[in-house]
Design an enzyme around this catalytic site. Structure first.
Site, PDB file in Angstrom:
ATOM      1  N   GLY A  37       2.360   2.516   5.423  1.00  0.00           N
ATOM      2  CA  GLY A  37       3.487   1.658   5.752  1.00  0.00           C
ATOM      3  C   GLY A  37       4.320   2.211   6.892  1.00  0.00           C
ATOM      4  O   GLY A  37       4.721   1.472   7.804  1.00  0.00           O
ATOM      5  N   GLY A  48       0.820  -1.201   0.000  1.00  0.00           N
ATOM      6  CA  GLY A  48       0.000   0.000   0.000  1.00  0.00           C
ATOM      7  C   GLY A  48       0.853   1.250   0.000  1.00  0.00           C
ATOM      8  O   GLY A  48       2.011   1.239  -0.438  1.00  0.00           O
ATOM      9  N   SER A  49       0.297   2.324   0.514  1.00  0.00           N
ATOM     10  CA  SER A  49       0.953   3.629   0.460  1.00  0.00           C
ATOM     11  C   SER A  49       2.082   3.719   1.476  1.00  0.00           C
ATOM     12  O   SER A  49       2.106   3.017   2.494  1.00  0.00           O
ATOM     13  CB  SER A  49      -0.067   4.740   0.738  1.00  0.00           C
ATOM     14  OG  SER A  49      -0.490   4.690   2.095  1.00  0.00           O
ATOM     15  N   ALA A  50       3.012   4.635   1.207  1.00  0.00           N
ATOM     16  CA  ALA A  50       4.127   4.847   2.126  1.00  0.00           C
ATOM     17  C   ALA A  50       3.635   5.380   3.465  1.00  0.00           C
ATOM     18  O   ALA A  50       4.161   4.999   4.517  1.00  0.00           O
ATOM     19  CB  ALA A  50       5.139   5.808   1.506  1.00  0.00           C
ATOM     20  N   SER A  51       2.630   6.244   3.453  1.00  0.00           N
ATOM     21  CA  SER A  51       2.149   6.820   4.711  1.00  0.00           C
ATOM     22  C   SER A  51       1.608   5.739   5.636  1.00  0.00           C
ATOM     23  O   SER A  51       1.910   5.727   6.835  1.00  0.00           O
ATOM     24  CB  SER A  51       1.080   7.880   4.434  1.00  0.00           C
ATOM     25  OG  SER A  51      -0.021   7.318   3.738  1.00  0.00           O
ATOM     26  N   CYS A  61       2.321   1.000  -8.473  1.00  0.00           N
ATOM     27  CA  CYS A  61       3.382   1.574  -7.642  1.00  0.00           C
ATOM     28  C   CYS A  61       4.667   1.782  -8.425  1.00  0.00           C
ATOM     29  O   CYS A  61       5.499   2.615  -8.051  1.00  0.00           O
ATOM     30  CB  CYS A  61       3.627   0.706  -6.417  1.00  0.00           C
ATOM     31  SG  CYS A  61       4.033  -1.007  -6.782  1.00  0.00           S
ATOM     32  N   GLU A  65       5.634  -3.341   1.363  1.00  0.00           N
ATOM     33  CA  GLU A  65       5.790  -3.053  -0.067  1.00  0.00           C
ATOM     34  C   GLU A  65       5.035  -1.760  -0.340  1.00  0.00           C
ATOM     35  O   GLU A  65       3.800  -1.743  -0.352  1.00  0.00           O
ATOM     36  CB  GLU A  65       5.239  -4.209  -0.895  1.00  0.00           C
ATOM     37  CG  GLU A  65       5.427  -4.047  -2.387  1.00  0.00           C
ATOM     38  CD  GLU A  65       4.832  -5.211  -3.166  1.00  0.00           C
ATOM     39  OE1 GLU A  65       4.267  -4.948  -4.243  1.00  0.00           O
ATOM     40  OE2 GLU A  65       4.919  -6.357  -2.696  1.00  0.00           O
TER      41      GLU A  65
END
EC number: 1.2.1.71
Length: 492
Positions: free
Chosen positions: A225, A220-223, A277, A243
């Site tokens: 994660g 998913g998103s970096a935020s 991504c 990921e």
């Protein structure tokens, strides 16, 4: 009944949720989220099922996973429709996703044996053996852009390794998650081995905060994660595989086939409406007449791309974004870059207000400062011009992310230089950034992950190694260490 816990379909006790088609607003799915108590119940079911599942011979687990592959093939058309309608992507692309799910089975079985199987080395007085053991109960968080394929990339290797699972699909793709789990049910998974909890942020927080989890696998998103990484900090006993996304550069250095280069760029930037991504977010084009001509041709061809409904005939190259809100976010990012001084080469446009259909946008940002280093998850391509190849590499690495990077060039030496200097887990040469192979690892560095690549390397984070020195009988060594005396003394 939209939750599957301990082999039973039950009704969620949390917030009411419904999913609509992102273009037509047709209601596709309705149900209730799992509340915290139901999430805990799913974990208890997985914990109870773990010992028996882990003790099964690998061949028994493999047989169930292969039965799942057979069911995917038999229901390919139905699952394609579900994914296309729920995500808004065209039928052709949804079909390729289901094909990838099917292919993942055989690849994961091969990866299990290659990466985490059993290996024995004969010694003079016995053997040294390497085995792998499952972690236990793992949570799997799925994304919405590939709601079948990407969770499948965690679930299949984790089950093969002997783990039991709690799967939370994205709240934006609950229908796909439910449909896939029903195929797992038909494949004959024992009760509790795989559990489905639907929901959004509250359900996810309840799941990730469970003390009894042995690990969490996230795409998913970096935020999100980073939030999960903070939440699990101080718990080194738990495996965490993240990921995340990327702010990926594509370098256009030398173009001998203009249309081929444009096609590669379109595939890199705008496939899946820019919702991969690995999509190119930053296009780095060499200064000069050739670069000018390339950009003009790119704008020309990209300007003809018309997003369409999932069921349009003829089929479009791109469909809708996951939601009207996602499309609006892309528009806001474009306007923000214009306000910073960017020069729009191709303005994105909403095809119809209130829907997620959005045409691609291209904006040049050469010389513009304070451009956010973020992943805008949609069809917006940022352009920078550069003077020499060293500058291109510097621009490419000017990001906290490090997922994918690509080069269009006829010069192998430039690619070799990029391989040495690029900070990215995927580095392609004259191939789209969005091209990846399940027979290779998939992951990045920096804000794109935590060094737990998936695909071929997913087996690595689904099991831990156990080393053994073994001998069928105990014997006294022929040569003893200094200072040891085993001679028998006469009794006095």
């Amino acid at each position: 009944m939209t939750l599957w816990i301990n082999g039973d379909w039950i009704t969620g006790q949390g917030e009411r949720r419904r999913k609509t088609n992102p273009v037509s607003a047709e209601i596709l799915w309705q149900g209730n989220d799992a509340n915290a108590a139901q999430v805990a119940e799913a974990c208890q079911a997985a914990r109870a099922a773990f010992p028996r599942w882990a003790r099964q011979p690998f061949t028994a687990r493999q047989a169930i996973v292969e039965k799942f592959a057979v069911l995917l093939e038999a229901h390919k058309a139905d699952l394609t429709e579900v994914i296309a309608r729920e995500t808004g992507k065209p039928r052709w692309e949804a079909a390729t996703e289901v094909t990838a799910m099917i292919n993942k089975i055989a690849i994961s079985i091969k990866a299990y044996h290659a990466r985490t199987g059993e290996q024995k080395s004969e010694l003079v007085d016995g053997a040294a053996t390497l085995r792998h053991r499952p972690h236990g109960v793992l949570a799997v968080f799925g994304p919405y852009n590939f709601p079948g394929h990407l969770p499948n990339g965690h679930i299949v290797p984790a089950l093969l390794a002997g783990n039991t699972l709690i799967f939370k699909p994205s709240e934006l793709t609950p229908w796909t998650g439910e449909t896939v789990i029903k195929l797992w049910e038909r494949a004959g998974l024992p009760a509790g081995v795989l559990n489905l909890v639907q929901g959004g942020r509250e359900t996810g927080q309840a799941l990730s905060s469970l003390d009894d989890l042995d690990g969490l696998l996230f795409t998913g998103s970096a935020s999100t994660g980073y939030q999960l990484h903070r939440q699990l900090s101080g718990q080194p006993e738990k495996i965490l595989a993240l990921e995340m996304g990327g702010n990926n550069p594509l370098i256009i250095e030398d173009v001998t086939n203009m249309d081929a280069a444009v096609h590669l760029t379109l595939q890199s930037a705008f496939i899946t409406a820019g919702q991969r991504c690995t999509c190119a977010r930053r296009l780095l084009v060499k200064q000069g007449a050739q670069g000018d001509a390339f950009l003009a041709r790119l704008v020309d061809v990209a300007g003809r791309l018309q997003p369409g409904r999932w069921d349009d005939d003829p089929q479009p190259f791109i469909g809708g974004l996951i939601s009207a809100q996602a499309a609006q976010h892309v528009m806001e990012a474009w306007r923000q870059r214009e306000a910073l001084g960017g020069r729009t080469l191709l303005a994105p446009r909403k095809v119809k207000e209130g829907t997620s259909l959005l045409t691609p946008g291209i904006i040049e940002l050469t010389g513009v400062t304070d451009v956010p280093d973020e992943e805008v998850f949609g069809p917006l391509l940022n352009v920078w011009r550069y003077a020499h190849f060293d500058e291109a590499i510097r621009l490419a690495n000017n990001t906290r992310f490090g997922l994918s990077c690509g080069l269009v060039s006829t010069d192998r030496a430039q690619f070799e230089q990029l391989l040495l200097e690029a900070r990215a887990g995927i580095v392609n040469w004259n191939k789209p950034l969005t091209g990846a192979a399940s027979t290779a690892p998939f992951g990045g560095v920096g804000a794109s992950g935590n060094h737990r690549p998936s695909a071929w390397y997913a087996a690595d984070y689904c099991a831990w190694p156990m080393a053994s020195l073994e001998s069928p009988e105990l014997t006294l060594p022929a040569t003893l260490s200094p200072g040891l005396d085993f001679s028998r003394r006469e009794a006095v």
